[in-house]
Scaffold this motif. Sequence first.
Motif, PDB file in Angstrom:
ATOM      1  N   VAL A 173      79.180  38.270  43.605  1.00  0.00           N
ATOM      2  CA  VAL A 173      78.253  37.318  44.213  1.00  0.00           C
ATOM      3  C   VAL A 173      77.078  37.141  43.256  1.00  0.00           C
ATOM      4  O   VAL A 173      76.449  38.121  42.849  1.00  0.00           O
ATOM      5  N   VAL A 174      76.806  35.892  42.867  1.00  0.00           N
ATOM      6  CA  VAL A 174      75.685  35.573  41.982  1.00  0.00           C
ATOM      7  C   VAL A 174      74.599  34.922  42.829  1.00  0.00           C
ATOM      8  O   VAL A 174      74.880  33.985  43.589  1.00  0.00           O
ATOM      9  N   GLU A 175      73.367  35.421  42.737  1.00  0.00           N
ATOM     10  CA  GLU A 175      72.294  34.858  43.558  1.00  0.00           C
ATOM     11  C   GLU A 175      70.980  34.848  42.795  1.00  0.00           C
ATOM     12  O   GLU A 175      70.803  35.564  41.812  1.00  0.00           O
ATOM     13  N   ALA A 176      70.059  33.995  43.247  1.00  0.00           N
ATOM     14  CA  ALA A 176      68.734  33.898  42.648  1.00  0.00           C
ATOM     15  C   ALA A 176      67.774  33.358  43.678  1.00  0.00           C
ATOM     16  O   ALA A 176      68.162  32.653  44.612  1.00  0.00           O
ATOM     17  N   GLY A 177      66.498  33.705  43.503  1.00  0.00           N
ATOM     18  CA  GLY A 177      65.452  33.204  44.376  1.00  0.00           C
ATOM     19  C   GLY A 177      64.349  32.584  43.555  1.00  0.00           C
ATOM     20  O   GLY A 177      64.085  33.007  42.434  1.00  0.00           O
ATOM     21  N   GLY A 178      63.724  31.547  44.113  1.00  0.00           N
ATOM     22  CA  GLY A 178      62.648  30.887  43.398  1.00  0.00           C
ATOM     23  C   GLY A 178      61.402  30.807  44.241  1.00  0.00           C
ATOM     24  O   GLY A 178      61.183  31.619  45.143  1.00  0.00           O
ATOM     25  N   THR A 179      60.566  29.818  43.981  1.00  0.00           N
ATOM     26  CA  THR A 179      59.325  29.661  44.743  1.00  0.00           C
ATOM     27  C   THR A 179      59.610  29.024  46.096  1.00  0.00           C
ATOM     28  O   THR A 179      60.640  28.387  46.304  1.00  0.00           O
ATOM     29  N   GLU A 180      58.683  29.212  47.003  1.00  0.00           N
ATOM     30  CA  GLU A 180      58.747  28.588  48.329  1.00  0.00           C
ATOM     31  C   GLU A 180      60.090  28.843  49.012  1.00  0.00           C
ATOM     32  O   GLU A 180      60.703  27.952  49.612  1.00  0.00           O
ATOM     33  N   ILE A 196      79.994  30.964  33.803  1.00  0.00           N
ATOM     34  CA  ILE A 196      78.936  30.132  33.211  1.00  0.00           C
ATOM     35  C   ILE A 196      78.505  29.050  34.207  1.00  0.00           C
ATOM     36  O   ILE A 196      77.310  28.820  34.431  1.00  0.00           O
ATOM     37  N   GLU A 197      79.475  28.377  34.826  1.00  0.00           N
ATOM     38  CA  GLU A 197      79.154  27.308  35.787  1.00  0.00           C
ATOM     39  C   GLU A 197      78.370  27.852  36.978  1.00  0.00           C
ATOM     40  O   GLU A 197      77.383  27.248  37.417  1.00  0.00           O
ATOM     41  N   VAL A 198      78.798  28.999  37.508  1.00  0.00           N
ATOM     42  CA  VAL A 198      78.131  29.577  38.675  1.00  0.00           C
ATOM     43  C   VAL A 198      76.703  29.993  38.329  1.00  0.00           C
ATOM     44  O   VAL A 198      75.760  29.722  39.084  1.00  0.00           O
ATOM     45  N   VAL A 199      76.518  30.661  37.193  1.00  0.00           N
ATOM     46  CA  VAL A 199      75.175  31.098  36.796  1.00  0.00           C
ATOM     47  C   VAL A 199      74.260  29.887  36.614  1.00  0.00           C
ATOM     48  O   VAL A 199      73.099  29.894  37.043  1.00  0.00           O
ATOM     49  N   ARG A 200      74.774  28.829  35.982  1.00  0.00           N
ATOM     50  CA  ARG A 200      73.967  27.609  35.791  1.00  0.00           C
ATOM     51  C   ARG A 200      73.529  27.022  37.136  1.00  0.00           C
ATOM     52  O   ARG A 200      72.382  26.614  37.302  1.00  0.00           O
ATOM     53  N   ARG A 201      74.467  26.954  38.083  1.00  0.00           N
ATOM     54  CA  ARG A 201      74.142  26.359  39.392  1.00  0.00           C
ATOM     55  C   ARG A 201      73.107  27.189  40.129  1.00  0.00           C
ATOM     56  O   ARG A 201      72.100  26.687  40.628  1.00  0.00           O
ATOM     57  N   VAL A 202      73.360  28.484  40.192  1.00  0.00           N
ATOM     58  CA  VAL A 202      72.487  29.372  40.962  1.00  0.00           C
ATOM     59  C   VAL A 202      71.087  29.443  40.339  1.00  0.00           C
ATOM     60  O   VAL A 202      70.078  29.506  41.042  1.00  0.00           O
ATOM     61  N   ALA A 203      71.033  29.390  38.989  1.00  0.00           N
ATOM     62  CA  ALA A 203      69.749  29.519  38.292  1.00  0.00           C
ATOM     63  C   ALA A 203      68.851  28.300  38.484  1.00  0.00           C
ATOM     64  O   ALA A 203      67.679  28.342  38.098  1.00  0.00           O
ATOM     65  N   LEU A 204      69.370  27.229  39.072  1.00  0.00           N
ATOM     66  CA  LEU A 204      68.541  26.035  39.288  1.00  0.00           C
ATOM     67  C   LEU A 204      67.316  26.329  40.146  1.00  0.00           C
ATOM     68  O   LEU A 204      66.286  25.676  40.020  1.00  0.00           O
ATOM     69  N   VAL A 205      67.424  27.314  41.052  1.00  0.00           N
ATOM     70  CA  VAL A 205      66.282  27.635  41.923  1.00  0.00           C
ATOM     71  C   VAL A 205      65.389  28.704  41.313  1.00  0.00           C
ATOM     72  O   VAL A 205      64.328  29.012  41.853  1.00  0.00           O
ATOM     73  N   ALA A 206      65.827  29.298  40.189  1.00  0.00           N
ATOM     74  CA  ALA A 206      65.073  30.407  39.596  1.00  0.00           C
ATOM     75  C   ALA A 206      63.953  29.881  38.709  1.00  0.00           C
ATOM     76  O   ALA A 206      64.117  28.894  37.993  1.00  0.00           O
ATOM     77  N   GLU A 207      62.802  30.551  38.773  1.00  0.00           N
ATOM     78  CA  GLU A 207      61.734  30.227  37.832  1.00  0.00           C
ATOM     79  C   GLU A 207      62.088  30.788  36.461  1.00  0.00           C
ATOM     80  O   GLU A 207      63.057  31.534  36.305  1.00  0.00           O
ATOM     81  N   ARG A 208      61.267  30.444  35.473  1.00  0.00           N
ATOM     82  CA  ARG A 208      61.605  30.789  34.093  1.00  0.00           C
ATOM     83  C   ARG A 208      61.780  32.287  33.879  1.00  0.00           C
ATOM     84  O   ARG A 208      62.631  32.717  33.106  1.00  0.00           O
TER      85      ARG A 208
END
Length: 377
Positions: free
Chosen positions: A295-302, A269-281
């Motif tokens: 490995v949990v990862e996410a990409g956002g804008t810019e 839960i903690e890792v998903v919350r942290r990584v999702a900070l850069v993710a758009e809705r």
Amino acid sequence: MKFRVERDALADAVAWTAKSLPSRPSVPVLAGVMLRADDGRLHVSGFDYEVSSQVSVEVQADADGAALVSGRLLAEITKALPAKPVDIAAVGAHLELVCGSARFTLPTMPVEDYPTLPDMPSSAGTVDASSFAAAVQQVAIAAGRDETLPMMTGVRVELNGRNLAMLATDRYRLAMREMQWNPDDPEISLNALVPAKTLNDTAKTLGTVGGDVTIALAQGAAGEGMIGFAGGTRRTTSRLLDGANYPPVRSLFPASHNAEARVPVSALIEVVRRVALVAERTTPVLLSFSEDGLVVEAGGTEEARASEAMEATFTGEPLTIGFNPQYLIDGLQNLGAPTAQLAFVDAFKPAVISPASEDGEIVPGYRYLIMPIRVTR
């Protein structure tokens, strides 16, 4: 009507009743709570033609009677009163409320215009209050919020013998909880589609009362049925949703899986919350499983990106799968276990999350199915 009542008992009773009142009532009296004193008890009730709530508390009554006042206003006032006994009296077209040196005068509405509360349906059986509240919470999170699809905003309650099952889905996830209960008829076989918000609010409140909750269920024509819940001095009824065409959602659970992972719940839960900070809705988080862990990862804008590795036990071919981060967190938070087992068919089929004990054994009773989001890398 004239009586004296303890502040806390009055505030709890009014708050619970007012919570289910409509914010935009079709007629003004439906925004009211009915206060009715008789035989040394005060009955506080609310009804909006869909949901009724009633609770009774002990009072020192000088005169029996009834008064109808704004529920939300009375709830705010009683919550703010000092911790002293409350004297309430109906005087003409007003209700006078005195607590210590605080005095309020509230306008009343015509009692005769208020609809009669529906009778409780016949009892179907009982279930432990706190266990029921926890089970409802596990399932209600998966119910839909879209009022244009009313069927999806409900929790399907299935009563079969001693087994009580609850299911809810918003088409992107599905939660199912099974538990034992005490039916009045051991051969009972009934299904009901209950509005999720009403069921969750009611179960949560009755869960704090302790003891058992009585489930009362009457089956009429499609959509015309009524369900009731009673615990302690509280009772509520709700009109059922039309569940005649509720989809056979149990069939969505895969019969077998090709890979599985065991992951500590709080850490994930903690890792998903942290990584999702850069993710758009609408951006998923990606979970990449291999024998080395997760490995949990996410990409956002810019070009904003995030990734974090964590320990996980995984068996099967390496797999990368994408999920809505909030839906994933919802399921994990409601497992009620230290470890989560995630079972996969492949990256494009639904995954099933189940609670597991510290030694890795699956805890029966709860399953949370979540649809993956297709990703291109």
